[in-house]
Motif scaffolding. Structure first.
Motif, PDB file in Angstrom:
ATOM      1  N   GLY A 184       0.842  -1.196   0.000  1.00  0.00           N
ATOM      2  CA  GLY A 184       0.000   0.000   0.000  1.00  0.00           C
ATOM      3  C   GLY A 184       0.868   1.234   0.000  1.00  0.00           C
ATOM      4  O   GLY A 184       1.748   1.376   0.854  1.00  0.00           O
ATOM      5  N   ILE A 185       0.644   2.119  -0.962  1.00  0.00           N
ATOM      6  CA  ILE A 185       1.469   3.316  -1.114  1.00  0.00           C
ATOM      7  C   ILE A 185       0.626   4.546  -0.782  1.00  0.00           C
ATOM      8  O   ILE A 185      -0.436   4.751  -1.366  1.00  0.00           O
ATOM      9  CB  ILE A 185       2.024   3.424  -2.552  1.00  0.00           C
ATOM     10  CG1 ILE A 185       2.728   2.114  -2.964  1.00  0.00           C
ATOM     11  CG2 ILE A 185       2.977   4.615  -2.667  1.00  0.00           C
ATOM     12  CD1 ILE A 185       3.135   2.063  -4.433  1.00  0.00           C
ATOM     13  N   SER A 186       1.110   5.349   0.157  1.00  0.00           N
ATOM     14  CA  SER A 186       0.403   6.570   0.555  1.00  0.00           C
ATOM     15  C   SER A 186       1.413   7.588   1.066  1.00  0.00           C
ATOM     16  O   SER A 186       2.145   7.304   2.012  1.00  0.00           O
ATOM     17  CB  SER A 186      -0.624   6.256   1.651  1.00  0.00           C
ATOM     18  OG  SER A 186      -1.194   7.438   2.156  1.00  0.00           O
ATOM     19  N   THR A 187       1.461   8.757   0.442  1.00  0.00           N
ATOM     20  CA  THR A 187       2.422   9.770   0.891  1.00  0.00           C
ATOM     21  C   THR A 187       2.095  10.293   2.282  1.00  0.00           C
ATOM     22  O   THR A 187       2.990  10.664   3.030  1.00  0.00           O
ATOM     23  CB  THR A 187       2.503  10.959  -0.099  1.00  0.00           C
ATOM     24  OG1 THR A 187       1.217  11.552  -0.222  1.00  0.00           O
ATOM     25  CG2 THR A 187       3.009  10.505  -1.453  1.00  0.00           C
ATOM     26  N   SER A 188       0.810  10.288   2.645  1.00  0.00           N
ATOM     27  CA  SER A 188       0.408  10.807   3.953  1.00  0.00           C
ATOM     28  C   SER A 188       0.228   9.718   5.005  1.00  0.00           C
ATOM     29  O   SER A 188       0.308   9.981   6.194  1.00  0.00           O
ATOM     30  CB  SER A 188      -0.916  11.568   3.835  1.00  0.00           C
ATOM     31  OG  SER A 188      -1.966  10.669   3.502  1.00  0.00           O
ATOM     32  N   GLY A 189      -0.076   8.501   4.549  1.00  0.00           N
ATOM     33  CA  GLY A 189      -0.441   7.444   5.481  1.00  0.00           C
ATOM     34  C   GLY A 189      -1.891   7.540   5.927  1.00  0.00           C
ATOM     35  O   GLY A 189      -2.328   6.777   6.777  1.00  0.00           O
ATOM     36  N   ASN A 190      -2.631   8.465   5.342  1.00  0.00           N
ATOM     37  CA  ASN A 190      -4.016   8.689   5.754  1.00  0.00           C
ATOM     38  C   ASN A 190      -5.045   8.291   4.697  1.00  0.00           C
ATOM     39  O   ASN A 190      -6.215   8.650   4.826  1.00  0.00           O
ATOM     40  CB  ASN A 190      -4.214  10.160   6.132  1.00  0.00           C
ATOM     41  CG  ASN A 190      -3.367  10.550   7.329  1.00  0.00           C
ATOM     42  OD1 ASN A 190      -3.161   9.756   8.240  1.00  0.00           O
ATOM     43  ND2 ASN A 190      -2.855  11.759   7.304  1.00  0.00           N
ATOM     44  N   SER A 191      -4.637   7.568   3.674  1.00  0.00           N
ATOM     45  CA  SER A 191      -5.565   7.162   2.617  1.00  0.00           C
ATOM     46  C   SER A 191      -6.459   6.047   3.137  1.00  0.00           C
ATOM     47  O   SER A 191      -5.994   4.940   3.415  1.00  0.00           O
ATOM     48  CB  SER A 191      -4.793   6.679   1.387  1.00  0.00           C
ATOM     49  OG  SER A 191      -3.981   7.704   0.879  1.00  0.00           O
ATOM     50  N   GLU A 192      -7.735   6.344   3.252  1.00  0.00           N
ATOM     51  CA  GLU A 192      -8.666   5.370   3.818  1.00  0.00           C
ATOM     52  C   GLU A 192      -8.720   4.093   2.981  1.00  0.00           C
ATOM     53  O   GLU A 192      -8.804   2.993   3.530  1.00  0.00           O
ATOM     54  CB  GLU A 192     -10.062   5.985   3.949  1.00  0.00           C
ATOM     55  CG  GLU A 192     -10.986   5.168   4.815  1.00  0.00           C
ATOM     56  CD  GLU A 192     -12.316   5.859   5.098  1.00  0.00           C
ATOM     57  OE1 GLU A 192     -13.124   5.259   5.821  1.00  0.00           O
ATOM     58  OE2 GLU A 192     -12.542   6.978   4.606  1.00  0.00           O
ATOM     59  N   SER A 193      -8.630   4.224   1.661  1.00  0.00           N
ATOM     60  CA  SER A 193      -8.674   3.039   0.798  1.00  0.00           C
ATOM     61  C   SER A 193      -7.471   2.130   1.040  1.00  0.00           C
ATOM     62  O   SER A 193      -7.584   0.904   0.962  1.00  0.00           O
ATOM     63  CB  SER A 193      -8.735   3.452  -0.679  1.00  0.00           C
ATOM     64  OG  SER A 193      -7.602   4.228  -1.035  1.00  0.00           O
ATOM     65  N   ILE A 194      -6.339   2.701   1.362  1.00  0.00           N
ATOM     66  CA  ILE A 194      -5.123   1.923   1.654  1.00  0.00           C
ATOM     67  C   ILE A 194      -5.216   1.338   3.063  1.00  0.00           C
ATOM     68  O   ILE A 194      -4.908   0.156   3.281  1.00  0.00           O
ATOM     69  CB  ILE A 194      -3.865   2.802   1.506  1.00  0.00           C
ATOM     70  CG1 ILE A 194      -3.712   3.279   0.050  1.00  0.00           C
ATOM     71  CG2 ILE A 194      -2.624   2.069   1.988  1.00  0.00           C
ATOM     72  CD1 ILE A 194      -3.524   2.183  -0.972  1.00  0.00           C
ATOM     73  N   ASN A 195      -5.652   2.118   4.017  1.00  0.00           N
ATOM     74  CA  ASN A 195      -5.702   1.653   5.406  1.00  0.00           C
ATOM     75  C   ASN A 195      -6.740   0.551   5.623  1.00  0.00           C
ATOM     76  O   ASN A 195      -6.480  -0.404   6.362  1.00  0.00           O
ATOM     77  CB  ASN A 195      -5.919   2.835   6.352  1.00  0.00           C
ATOM     78  CG  ASN A 195      -4.706   3.748   6.389  1.00  0.00           C
ATOM     79  OD1 ASN A 195      -3.611   3.362   5.976  1.00  0.00           O
ATOM     80  ND2 ASN A 195      -4.889   4.966   6.865  1.00  0.00           N
TER      81      ASN A 195
END
Length: 186
Positions: free
Chosen positions: A114-125
């Motif tokens: 899972g790639i997210s620059t913020s770590g806050n992407s609900e779809s990734i989390n």
């Protein structure tokens, strides 16, 4: 012109230099991916926006090749099927676009990246939580302080920067480092 090329390069180099402090995390993630591939398992990759492009890039390096000729490896970007993405978003909500695909495609032993620059992407989390519940290994390729993703992934590689552009530049660098290690293993 107000943009200083020298300042951008200085910021980029500073961020790249910060990767020295997370080499162990980069290596652990590479080993998770390589072990799965050597066991005949899949790497399922997802991200939003620029991170979606990085997911597709990584999958292409796995199924195609990176620097050397080798067998094709099972890499799937969950960002490419617009019919699935839009149907899932319409029927279940955007936050479920990767989770629904994972629930149909992922098997025990596969690895979700899972790639997210913020770590806050609900779809990734939500996808990372699903993987934890289903015995599917997971790697978070993140930025900033890891955001809400902290603790959701088996291994989190967090680029120490607050700049989305610099984080994305380092994410592709880390993906290329993984690809070099994968080439070496195969």
């Amino acid at each position: 012109m107000r943009v200083s090329i020298e300042e951008v390069l200085k910021e980029h180099n500073h961020t790249v230099d910060g990767l020295s402090g997370i080499q162990d995390k980069i290596l652990i993630a590479a080993k998770l991916v390589i072990d799965a591939l050597k066991s005949g398992k899949k790497i399922l990759i997802a991200g939003n926006g620029g991170s979606a492009a990085d997911a597709q890039h990584f999958a292409a390096e796995l199924t195609g090749r990176f620097l050397k000729e080798r067998q094709s490896l099972a890499g799937i970007a969950l960002t490419t099927d617009t019919s699935a993405i839009t149907a899932i978003a319409n029927d279940y909500g955007y936050e479920h676009i990767f989770l629904r695909q994972l629930s149909g495609l992922a098997q025990s032993g596969d690895v979700f990246v899972g790639i997210s620059t913020s770590g806050n992407s609900e779809s990734i989390n939500l996808s990372a939580k699903f993987c934890k519940d289903q015995d599917i290994r997971s790697v978070g390729l993140l930025g900033r302080d890891g955001g809400e993703s902290i603790g959701l992934f088996d291994n989190s590689v967090i680029v120490p920067s607050d700049s989305t552009a610099r984080i994305q530049e380092c994410h592709i660098l880390i993906i290329h480092i993984w690809c070099m290690m994968i080439d070496e293993a195969f």
